[in-house]
Design a protein around this motif. Structure first.
Motif, PDB file in Angstrom:
ATOM      1  N   GLY A   1      33.175   4.021  24.811  1.00  0.00           N
ATOM      2  CA  GLY A   1      33.185   3.587  24.576  1.00  0.00           C
ATOM      3  C   GLY A   1      33.003   4.235  22.861  1.00  0.00           C
ATOM      4  N   ALA A   2      32.778   3.877  21.577  1.00  0.00           N
ATOM      5  CA  ALA A   2      33.290   4.488  20.639  1.00  0.00           C
ATOM      6  C   ALA A   2      32.675   6.289  20.603  1.00  0.00           C
ATOM      7  N   GLY A   3      32.059   6.850  20.466  1.00  0.00           N
ATOM      8  CA  GLY A   3      31.355   8.557  20.865  1.00  0.00           C
ATOM      9  C   GLY A   3      31.044   8.669  21.949  1.00  0.00           C
ATOM     10  N   VAL A   4      30.502  10.033  22.299  1.00  0.00           N
ATOM     11  CA  VAL A   4      29.028  10.455  23.300  1.00  0.00           C
ATOM     12  C   VAL A   4      28.116   9.556  23.645  1.00  0.00           C
ATOM     13  N   SER A   5      27.540   9.217  24.428  1.00  0.00           N
ATOM     14  CA  SER A   5      26.091   8.728  24.088  1.00  0.00           C
ATOM     15  C   SER A   5      25.314   9.475  25.022  1.00  0.00           C
ATOM     16  N   GLN A   6      23.727   9.757  23.946  1.00  0.00           N
ATOM     17  CA  GLN A   6      22.593  10.099  25.266  1.00  0.00           C
ATOM     18  C   GLN A   6      21.770   9.581  25.392  1.00  0.00           C
ATOM     19  N   SER A   7      20.843   9.682  26.954  1.00  0.00           N
ATOM     20  CA  SER A   7      20.274   8.971  26.950  1.00  0.00           C
ATOM     21  C   SER A   7      19.160   9.620  28.048  1.00  0.00           C
ATOM     22  N   PRO A   8      17.479   9.478  27.552  1.00  0.00           N
ATOM     23  CA  PRO A   8      16.886   9.556  26.522  1.00  0.00           C
ATOM     24  C   PRO A   8      17.383   9.700  25.464  1.00  0.00           C
ATOM     25  N   ARG A   9      16.786   9.479  23.883  1.00  0.00           N
ATOM     26  CA  ARG A   9      17.074  10.627  22.524  1.00  0.00           C
ATOM     27  C   ARG A   9      15.138  11.473  23.219  1.00  0.00           C
ATOM     28  N   TYR A  10      14.253  11.106  23.630  1.00  0.00           N
ATOM     29  CA  TYR A  10      14.036  11.440  22.968  1.00  0.00           C
ATOM     30  C   TYR A  10      12.869  11.624  24.442  1.00  0.00           C
ATOM     31  N   LYS A  11      12.335  12.375  25.487  1.00  0.00           N
ATOM     32  CA  LYS A  11      11.229  12.194  26.558  1.00  0.00           C
ATOM     33  C   LYS A  11      10.298  13.879  26.570  1.00  0.00           C
ATOM     34  N   VAL A  12       9.000  13.412  26.437  1.00  0.00           N
ATOM     35  CA  VAL A  12       8.237  14.186  27.211  1.00  0.00           C
ATOM     36  C   VAL A  12       7.580  14.210  28.067  1.00  0.00           C
ATOM     37  N   ALA A  13       7.319  15.234  28.908  1.00  0.00           N
ATOM     38  CA  ALA A  13       7.452  14.964  30.093  1.00  0.00           C
ATOM     39  C   ALA A  13       5.803  16.381  30.394  1.00  0.00           C
ATOM     40  N   LYS A  14       5.343  16.108  31.895  1.00  0.00           N
ATOM     41  CA  LYS A  14       4.172  17.377  32.176  1.00  0.00           C
ATOM     42  C   LYS A  14       4.691  17.970  32.659  1.00  0.00           C
ATOM     43  N   ARG A  15       4.262  19.134  32.222  1.00  0.00           N
ATOM     44  CA  ARG A  15       4.583  20.587  33.780  1.00  0.00           C
ATOM     45  C   ARG A  15       4.839  20.572  34.897  1.00  0.00           C
ATOM     46  N   GLN A  17       7.049  18.061  36.431  1.00  0.00           N
ATOM     47  CA  GLN A  17       7.797  16.886  36.381  1.00  0.00           C
ATOM     48  C   GLN A  17       9.233  16.853  36.560  1.00  0.00           C
ATOM     49  N   ASP A  18      10.002  16.102  37.116  1.00  0.00           N
ATOM     50  CA  ASP A  18      11.466  16.121  36.921  1.00  0.00           C
ATOM     51  C   ASP A  18      12.118  15.088  35.982  1.00  0.00           C
ATOM     52  N   VAL A  19      13.290  15.658  35.337  1.00  0.00           N
ATOM     53  CA  VAL A  19      13.689  14.840  34.295  1.00  0.00           C
ATOM     54  C   VAL A  19      15.089  14.469  34.355  1.00  0.00           C
ATOM     55  N   ALA A  20      15.793  13.121  33.871  1.00  0.00           N
ATOM     56  CA  ALA A  20      17.006  13.174  33.717  1.00  0.00           C
ATOM     57  C   ALA A  20      16.920  12.534  33.284  1.00  0.00           C
ATOM     58  N   LEU A  21      18.711  13.233  32.277  1.00  0.00           N
ATOM     59  CA  LEU A  21      19.220  13.172  31.124  1.00  0.00           C
ATOM     60  C   LEU A  21      20.982  12.370  31.367  1.00  0.00           C
ATOM     61  N   ARG A  22      21.398  11.665  30.548  1.00  0.00           N
ATOM     62  CA  ARG A  22      22.052  11.042  30.866  1.00  0.00           C
ATOM     63  C   ARG A  22      23.554  11.013  29.821  1.00  0.00           C
ATOM     64  N   CYS A  23      24.600  11.304  29.827  1.00  0.00           N
ATOM     65  CA  CYS A  23      25.137  11.631  28.825  1.00  0.00           C
ATOM     66  C   CYS A  23      26.722  10.472  29.463  1.00  0.00           C
ATOM     67  N   ASP A  24      27.108   9.207  28.771  1.00  0.00           N
ATOM     68  CA  ASP A  24      28.495   9.225  28.598  1.00  0.00           C
ATOM     69  C   ASP A  24      29.028   9.260  27.477  1.00  0.00           C
ATOM     70  N   PRO A  25      30.338   9.906  27.996  1.00  0.00           N
ATOM     71  CA  PRO A  25      31.250  10.613  27.367  1.00  0.00           C
ATOM     72  C   PRO A  25      32.445   9.621  26.480  1.00  0.00           C
ATOM     73  N   ILE A  26      33.425   9.968  26.042  1.00  0.00           N
ATOM     74  CA  ILE A  26      34.314   8.820  25.314  1.00  0.00           C
ATOM     75  C   ILE A  26      35.041   8.581  26.498  1.00  0.00           C
ATOM     76  N   SER A  27      35.437   7.606  26.357  1.00  0.00           N
ATOM     77  CA  SER A  27      36.231   6.550  27.541  1.00  0.00           C
ATOM     78  C   SER A  27      38.317   7.597  27.842  1.00  0.00           C
ATOM     79  N   GLY A  28      38.291   8.007  28.601  1.00  0.00           N
ATOM     80  CA  GLY A  28      39.115   9.274  29.038  1.00  0.00           C
ATOM     81  C   GLY A  28      39.084  10.133  28.879  1.00  0.00           C
ATOM     82  N   HIS A  29      37.961  10.782  28.269  1.00  0.00           N
ATOM     83  CA  HIS A  29      37.891  12.254  28.437  1.00  0.00           C
ATOM     84  C   HIS A  29      37.527  12.989  29.219  1.00  0.00           C
ATOM     85  N   VAL A  30      38.342  14.217  30.039  1.00  0.00           N
ATOM     86  CA  VAL A  30      38.158  14.593  30.868  1.00  0.00           C
ATOM     87  C   VAL A  30      37.091  15.648  31.161  1.00  0.00           C
TER      88      VAL A  30
END
Lengths: 116, 112
Positions: A1-15, A17-30
């Motif tokens: 993609g054109a830039g670094v993409s992260q999801s979710p933008r906002y996450k509310v969790a109860k104490r 809980q487990d959470v997972a945050l995703r990052c999609d970097p710029i293509s080809g970035h080492v």
């Protein structure tokens, strides 16, 4: 993609809980970095990947934090049994250059985690 | 432990004024970057300085890297409301590994 993409933008969790945050970097970035940014502070280093290898995880605050980048592209930051002190913005950044020269970082917009 | 100390932490000025922000460390860095961050967004790179004593200009912004590569400054001439934001310095490439270290930032507010 054109830039670094992260999801979710906002996450509310109860104490506890487990959470997972995703990052999609710029293509080809080492290099891929995860940072934690508390309100009004600068980003604090969590971990660094060069392709699929996690070369530095010295910034992870506890064993509840785990990060992976299995195919050298998308990365996931997982926080188990979340605590209130985990509330912060989690920033992902990527860089074309590997290793010690990976100084010029391209950041995503971050994932804001609020633990109640 | 490496630290980058930024000063001042907060700065509120009138449009048209000049300002300087400082970034200091006891460690040597192979490169130092300045980023600007707006609310709800990630930091965006402004400049990278590599050589001791280097000066770079970006329109009304002037960046300088100290001779010993331990400190840097950012000078803004004739500040404008659009310059408002969090300015972060970051150091990379020291002997401490792969991490890029960030300062706590200087929050600038330019009033019209």
């Amino acid at each position: 993609g054109a830039g670094v993409s992260q999801s979710p933008r906002y996450k509310v969790a109860k104490r506890g809980q487990d959470v997972a945050l995703r990052c999609d970097p710029i293509s080809g970035h080492v290099s891929l970095f995860w940072y934690q940014q508390a309100l009004g502070q600068g980003p604090e280093f969590l971990t660094y990947f060069q392709n699929e290898a996690q070369l530095d995880k010295s910034g992870l605050p506890s064993d509840r934090f785990f990060a992976e980048r299995p195919e050298g592209s998308v990365s996931t930051l997982k926080i188990q049994r979340t605590q209130q002190e985990d509330s912060a913005v989690y920033l992902c950044a990527s860089s074309l250059v590997p290793g010690l020269r990976a100084g010029e970082l391209f950041f995503g917009e971050g994932s804001r985690l609020t633990v109640l | 432990t490496q630290l980058l100390e930024q000063s001042p932490q907060f700065l509120s000025i009138q449009e048209g004024e000049n300002l300087t922000v400082y970034c200091n460390s006891s460690s040597v860095f192979s490169s130092l970057q300045w980023y600007r961050q707006e609310p709800g967004e990630g930091p965006v790179l402004l400049v990278t300085v590599v050589t001791g004593g280097e000066v770079k200009k970006l329109k009304r912004l002037t960046f300088q890297f100290g001779d010993a590569r331990k400190d840097s400054s950012l000078h803004i001439t004739a500040a404008q409301p659009g310059d408002t934001g969090l300015y972060l310095c970051a150091g990379a490439g020291d002997t401490g590994g792969f991490k890029t270290i960030f300062g706590a930032g200087t929050r600038l507010f330019v009033k019209a």
